[in-house]
Design a protein around this motif. Structure first.
Motif, mmCIF file in Angstrom:
data_model
loop_
_atom_site.group_PDB
_atom_site.id
_atom_site.type_symbol
_atom_site.label_atom_id
_atom_site.label_comp_id
_atom_site.label_asym_id
_atom_site.label_seq_id
_atom_site.Cartn_x
_atom_site.Cartn_y
_atom_site.Cartn_z
ATOM 1 N N PHE A 71 37.767 43.729 29.643
ATOM 2 C CA PHE A 71 37.485 44.065 30.956
ATOM 3 C C PHE A 71 36.924 42.872 31.752
ATOM 4 C CE2 PHE A 71 35.431 45.634 34.663
ATOM 5 C CZ PHE A 71 36.594 46.635 35.299
ATOM 6 N N GLN A 72 37.440 42.417 32.898
ATOM 7 C CA GLN A 72 36.787 41.437 33.637
ATOM 8 C C GLN A 72 37.086 41.765 35.071
ATOM 9 O OE1 GLN A 72 38.625 37.736 32.850
ATOM 10 N NE2 GLN A 72 37.707 37.634 30.929
ATOM 11 N N ARG A 73 35.907 41.654 35.779
ATOM 12 C CA ARG A 73 35.964 41.833 37.439
ATOM 13 C C ARG A 73 35.790 40.615 38.059
ATOM 14 N NH1 ARG A 73 34.125 47.233 40.006
ATOM 15 N NH2 ARG A 73 35.959 47.611 39.493
ATOM 16 N N ARG A 74 36.716 40.081 38.845
ATOM 17 C CA ARG A 74 36.472 38.633 39.417
ATOM 18 C C ARG A 74 36.122 39.103 41.063
ATOM 19 N NH1 ARG A 74 40.110 34.517 39.934
ATOM 20 N NH2 ARG A 74 41.711 36.141 40.135
ATOM 21 N N ARG A 75 35.254 38.410 41.454
ATOM 22 C CA ARG A 75 35.081 38.621 42.928
ATOM 23 C C ARG A 75 35.054 37.364 43.581
ATOM 24 N NH1 ARG A 75 31.035 37.642 46.682
ATOM 25 N NH2 ARG A 75 30.500 39.298 47.999
ATOM 26 N N GLN A 76 36.043 37.061 44.642
ATOM 27 C CA GLN A 76 36.371 35.706 45.073
ATOM 28 C C GLN A 76 36.445 35.672 46.708
ATOM 29 O OE1 GLN A 76 39.924 34.017 43.503
ATOM 30 N NE2 GLN A 76 39.737 32.348 44.704
ATOM 31 N N GLN A 77 35.747 34.879 47.289
ATOM 32 C CA GLN A 77 35.621 34.965 48.616
ATOM 33 C C GLN A 77 36.533 33.740 49.265
ATOM 34 O OE1 GLN A 77 31.777 34.861 50.184
ATOM 35 N NE2 GLN A 77 32.487 35.096 52.260
ATOM 36 N N LYS A 87 36.761 36.402 57.150
ATOM 37 C CA LYS A 87 36.880 36.121 55.920
ATOM 38 C C LYS A 87 37.257 37.490 55.327
ATOM 39 C CE LYS A 87 33.422 32.353 55.806
ATOM 40 N NZ LYS A 87 32.596 31.834 54.989
ATOM 41 N N GLU A 88 37.486 37.085 53.839
ATOM 42 C CA GLU A 88 38.088 38.233 52.891
ATOM 43 C C GLU A 88 37.250 37.903 51.525
ATOM 44 O OE1 GLU A 88 42.168 39.958 52.681
ATOM 45 O OE2 GLU A 88 42.105 38.043 51.284
ATOM 46 N N ILE A 89 37.138 38.991 50.934
ATOM 47 C CA ILE A 89 36.566 39.135 49.589
ATOM 48 C C ILE A 89 37.593 39.919 48.763
ATOM 49 C CG2 ILE A 89 34.981 39.723 47.766
ATOM 50 C CD1 ILE A 89 33.164 39.823 50.061
ATOM 51 N N GLU A 90 38.118 39.082 47.617
ATOM 52 C CA GLU A 90 39.243 39.857 46.810
ATOM 53 C C GLU A 90 38.339 40.130 45.408
ATOM 54 O OE1 GLU A 90 43.508 38.401 45.158
ATOM 55 O OE2 GLU A 90 42.047 37.315 44.720
ATOM 56 N N PHE A 91 38.584 41.244 45.248
ATOM 57 C CA PHE A 91 38.163 41.848 43.956
ATOM 58 C C PHE A 91 39.477 42.053 43.064
ATOM 59 C CE2 PHE A 91 35.450 42.994 47.206
ATOM 60 C CZ PHE A 91 34.036 43.041 46.645
ATOM 61 N N THR A 92 39.307 41.348 41.653
ATOM 62 C CA THR A 92 40.600 41.329 40.878
ATOM 63 C C THR A 92 39.811 42.068 39.409
ATOM 64 O OG1 THR A 92 41.424 39.641 41.763
ATOM 65 C CG2 THR A 92 42.135 40.245 39.733
ATOM 66 N N ASP A 93 40.425 43.260 38.988
ATOM 67 C CA ASP A 93 40.009 43.781 37.546
ATOM 68 C C ASP A 93 41.106 43.470 36.614
ATOM 69 O OD1 ASP A 93 37.847 44.707 38.642
ATOM 70 O OD2 ASP A 93 38.603 46.949 38.507
ATOM 71 N N SER A 94 41.112 42.938 35.597
ATOM 72 C CA SER A 94 42.017 42.568 34.634
ATOM 73 C C SER A 94 41.529 43.376 33.324
ATOM 74 C CB SER A 94 42.519 41.258 34.463
ATOM 75 O OG SER A 94 41.312 40.545 34.151
ATOM 76 N N ASN A 112 44.435 44.923 38.530
ATOM 77 C CA ASN A 112 44.277 45.751 40.085
ATOM 78 C C ASN A 112 43.553 44.981 40.824
ATOM 79 O OD1 ASN A 112 44.648 47.730 41.382
ATOM 80 N ND2 ASN A 112 42.995 48.859 40.606
ATOM 81 N N ARG A 113 43.955 45.103 42.085
ATOM 82 C CA ARG A 113 43.265 44.193 43.156
ATOM 83 C C ARG A 113 42.833 45.059 44.506
ATOM 84 N NH1 ARG A 113 47.067 40.633 41.248
ATOM 85 N NH2 ARG A 113 46.066 38.773 40.610
ATOM 86 N N ALA A 114 41.706 44.480 44.942
ATOM 87 C CA ALA A 114 41.288 45.012 46.133
ATOM 88 C C ALA A 114 40.775 44.150 47.211
ATOM 89 C CB ALA A 114 40.309 46.384 45.957
ATOM 90 N N TYR A 115 40.699 44.489 48.618
ATOM 91 C CA TYR A 115 40.060 43.413 49.413
ATOM 92 C C TYR A 115 39.140 44.063 50.469
ATOM 93 C CZ TYR A 115 44.312 40.949 47.553
ATOM 94 O OH TYR A 115 45.131 40.597 46.760
#
Length: 161
Positions: A71-77, A87-94, A112-115
């Protein structure tokens, strides 16, 4: 009005008859018990709760094993717009989902992604907003995992996804 109701009833009947399910609903009646293993505690809690709601017992000796790993969660601005004010923050789970049963195993990587979009002068880095996004992602991750699990746990080797 009567025609509308009749059409709505016919439409609902057709959808139900073709196997349509609302997002988040899985039929796990064919799985009385399962082993559950996950390397993400929050996701484990979501899966445990959803499996128990479906009447599936968690049992370390069960013949079917559901494993969620890597499991990894990335947070990218990222900036949106030319001035950089929006601006937008993208959260990505893999993560990898593995289902073992009857000596065989199937596994798949799910993403899975959320913004979260905001204006720089209005957003103060609200922890509560990000927390809501993260909770929603865990719920959606759980739905995806159980949809895959439901499909794989009932299929034969020739027709597995």
């Amino acid at each position: 009005m009567k025609r509308f109701l009749l059409r709505a009833l016919v439409g609902a009947t057709l959808l139900a008859g073709c196997g349509f399910h609302l997002k988040g609903t899985q039929d796990l009646a064919h799985v009385p018990r399962v082993q559950l293993h996950s390397d993400e505690p929050a996701l484990t809690a979501v899966l445990r709760r959803r499996l128990q709601q479906q009447g599936v017992a968690l049992d370390e000796d069960a013949p079917i094993k559901l494993q969620v790993r890597d499991f990894q969660r990335r947070r990218q601005q990222a900036a949106i717009g030319t001035s950089g004010q929006n601006k937008e923050i993208e959260f990505t789970d893999s993560f990898v989902v593995r289902v073992e049963r009857g000596g065989g195993a199937r596994e798949k990587t799910l993403v899975n992604r959320a913004y979260l979009q905001y204006q720089t002068q209005q957003y103060l880095g609200s922890v509560s907003e990000e927390k809501r996004i993260e909770e929603r992602l865990f719920a959606e991750d759980g739905d995806k995992i159980l949809q895959y699990f439901a499909a794989v746990s009932r299929c034969n080797a020739a027709d597995c996804p």
